[in-house]
Design a protein around this motif. Structure first.
Motif, PDB file in Angstrom:
ATOM      1  N   GLU A  90      22.914  64.305  71.880  1.00 44.66           N
ATOM      2  CA  GLU A  90      22.597  64.535  73.296  1.00 44.66           C
ATOM      3  C   GLU A  90      21.684  63.449  73.877  1.00 44.66           C
ATOM      4  OE1 GLU A  90      21.155  68.460  74.051  1.00 44.66           O
ATOM      5  OE2 GLU A  90      22.960  69.400  73.266  1.00 44.66           O
ATOM      6  N   TRP A  91      21.025  62.692  73.018  1.00 47.88           N
ATOM      7  CA  TRP A  91      20.021  61.733  73.471  1.00 47.88           C
ATOM      8  C   TRP A  91      20.389  60.278  73.213  1.00 47.88           C
ATOM      9  CZ3 TRP A  91      16.692  63.976  76.506  1.00 47.88           C
ATOM     10  CH2 TRP A  91      16.476  65.356  76.349  1.00 47.88           C
ATOM     11  N   TRP A  92      21.477  60.013  72.514  1.00 44.45           N
ATOM     12  CA  TRP A  92      21.746  58.646  72.082  1.00 44.45           C
ATOM     13  C   TRP A  92      21.971  57.676  73.239  1.00 44.45           C
ATOM     14  CZ3 TRP A  92      25.826  55.342  72.636  1.00 44.45           C
ATOM     15  CH2 TRP A  92      27.041  55.876  73.079  1.00 44.45           C
ATOM     16  N   VAL A  93      22.641  58.092  74.316  1.00 41.08           N
ATOM     17  CA  VAL A  93      22.893  57.171  75.435  1.00 41.08           C
ATOM     18  C   VAL A  93      21.579  56.851  76.143  1.00 41.08           C
ATOM     19  CG1 VAL A  93      24.189  56.745  77.558  1.00 41.08           C
ATOM     20  CG2 VAL A  93      25.249  58.067  75.714  1.00 41.08           C
ATOM     21  N   GLU A  94      20.737  57.861  76.316  1.00 36.28           N
ATOM     22  CA  GLU A  94      19.423  57.619  76.920  1.00 36.28           C
ATOM     23  C   GLU A  94      18.630  56.604  76.101  1.00 36.28           C
ATOM     24  OE1 GLU A  94      15.190  59.870  77.112  1.00 36.28           O
ATOM     25  OE2 GLU A  94      16.871  61.010  77.964  1.00 36.28           O
ATOM     26  N   LYS A  95      18.604  56.778  74.802  1.00 33.00           N
ATOM     27  CA  LYS A  95      17.840  55.866  73.937  1.00 33.00           C
ATOM     28  C   LYS A  95      18.433  54.456  74.001  1.00 33.00           C
ATOM     29  CE  LYS A  95      14.398  55.703  71.063  1.00 33.00           C
ATOM     30  NZ  LYS A  95      13.039  56.006  71.486  1.00 33.00           N
ATOM     31  N   ALA A  96      19.750  54.360  74.014  1.00 28.83           N
ATOM     32  CA  ALA A  96      20.387  53.041  74.130  1.00 28.83           C
ATOM     33  C   ALA A  96      20.033  52.387  75.466  1.00 28.83           C
ATOM     34  CB  ALA A  96      21.902  53.172  73.966  1.00 28.83           C
ATOM     35  N   LEU A  97      19.987  53.170  76.538  1.00 33.98           N
ATOM     36  CA  LEU A  97      19.572  52.614  77.831  1.00 33.98           C
ATOM     37  C   LEU A  97      18.156  52.065  77.756  1.00 33.98           C
ATOM     38  CD1 LEU A  97      20.856  55.062  80.596  1.00 33.98           C
ATOM     39  CD2 LEU A  97      21.475  52.664  80.285  1.00 33.98           C
ATOM     40  N   LYS A  98      17.281  52.805  77.105  1.00 33.29           N
ATOM     41  CA  LYS A  98      15.894  52.340  76.976  1.00 33.29           C
ATOM     42  C   LYS A  98      15.819  51.014  76.226  1.00 33.29           C
ATOM     43  CE  LYS A  98      13.663  56.831  77.388  1.00 33.29           C
ATOM     44  NZ  LYS A  98      12.906  57.891  76.707  1.00 33.29           N
ATOM     45  N   HIS A  99      16.732  50.789  75.300  1.00 33.83           N
ATOM     46  CA  HIS A  99      16.730  49.548  74.521  1.00 33.83           C
ATOM     47  C   HIS A  99      17.492  48.406  75.187  1.00 33.83           C
ATOM     48  CE1 HIS A  99      15.789  51.890  70.578  1.00 33.83           C
ATOM     49  NE2 HIS A  99      14.703  51.577  71.246  1.00 33.83           N
ATOM     50  N   TYR A 100      18.504  48.714  75.986  1.00 37.75           N
ATOM     51  CA  TYR A 100      19.386  47.673  76.507  1.00 37.75           C
ATOM     52  C   TYR A 100      19.253  47.392  78.004  1.00 37.75           C
ATOM     53  CZ  TYR A 100      21.989  47.466  72.130  1.00 37.75           C
ATOM     54  OH  TYR A 100      22.350  47.292  70.818  1.00 37.75           O
ATOM     55  N   ALA A 101      18.820  48.357  78.790  1.00 36.75           N
ATOM     56  CA  ALA A 101      18.806  48.177  80.245  1.00 36.75           C
ATOM     57  C   ALA A 101      17.611  47.347  80.692  1.00 36.75           C
ATOM     58  CB  ALA A 101      18.780  49.538  80.939  1.00 36.75           C
TER      59      ALA A 101
END
Length: 187
Positions: A90-101
């Motif tokens: 449920e959280w993986w896309v949010e965490k990826a955004l924090k790392h990539y955006a």
């Protein structure tokens, strides 16, 4: 119901959903946002699940290669499985955004139902980070994702194939709108 009637009704439904004329102002606004991203040399980040992930992947490629907008899609198997394992699905896309955006990036989020928890969390995260968000959803008109974008493209259907086809059509139309024509040679 005979086969011809089923097919005719099926195609009519797809046409009604994908060619909804009320979507035009939203597509024009989304195209303006995409042109701003290109002008500023930022990037577009796409994310979705299942068929929406494949649509996102296809469009990230087209926006990069054809429209000249650097784009990425969060559906790499290693990224998805590592982040899903470490942070929860449920959280993986949010965490990826924090790392990539980066500031000024645009996030395009697809969920047919508009209820996918990982996509909803990503939308909230993107908004908190002051990133522009375009959502694509379907099913219920009051689905939660539809309220989280700066532009919300909603397909009026509960049929997955109709919703996903509309999303694909709208995104490739946006790409061609940014390019300024529908026919061009491969760059």
């Amino acid at each position: 119901m005979g086969k011809a009637t089923f097919i005719q009704n099926y195609f009519r439904h797809f046409s009604d959903v994908a060619f909804d004329t009320t979507i035009e102002p939203k597509l024009l606004k989304a195209a303006s946002m995409l042109k701003d991203v290109r002008r500023r040399k930022n990037k577009v980040i796409f994310a979705g699940n299942g068929a929406s992930a494949t649509i996102a992947s296809h469009c990230a490629l087209d926006f990069t290669k054809q429209a000249g907008i650097r784009s990425v899609c969060f559906n790499d198997a290693a990224l998805l499985t590592a982040y899903g394992n470490d942070y929860g699905y449920e959280w993986w896309v949010e965490k990826a955004l924090k790392h990539y955006a980066d500031p000024g990036d645009l996030v395009v989020l697809l969920s047919s139902s508009g209820k996918s928890k990982n996509i909803l969390h990503a939308a909230v995260c993107a908004r908190k980070r002051r990133l522009k968000v375009i959502t694509l959803s379907g099913f219920a008109p009051n689905n939660p994702l539809r309220a989280l974008g700066h532009v919300n493209l909603w397909a009026d259907s509960r049929a997955y194939n109709a919703v996903e086809t509309a999303h694909m059509l709208w995104l490739v139309a946006l790409c061609d709108l940014v390019i300024g024509k529908r026919e061009y040679s491969v760059r």
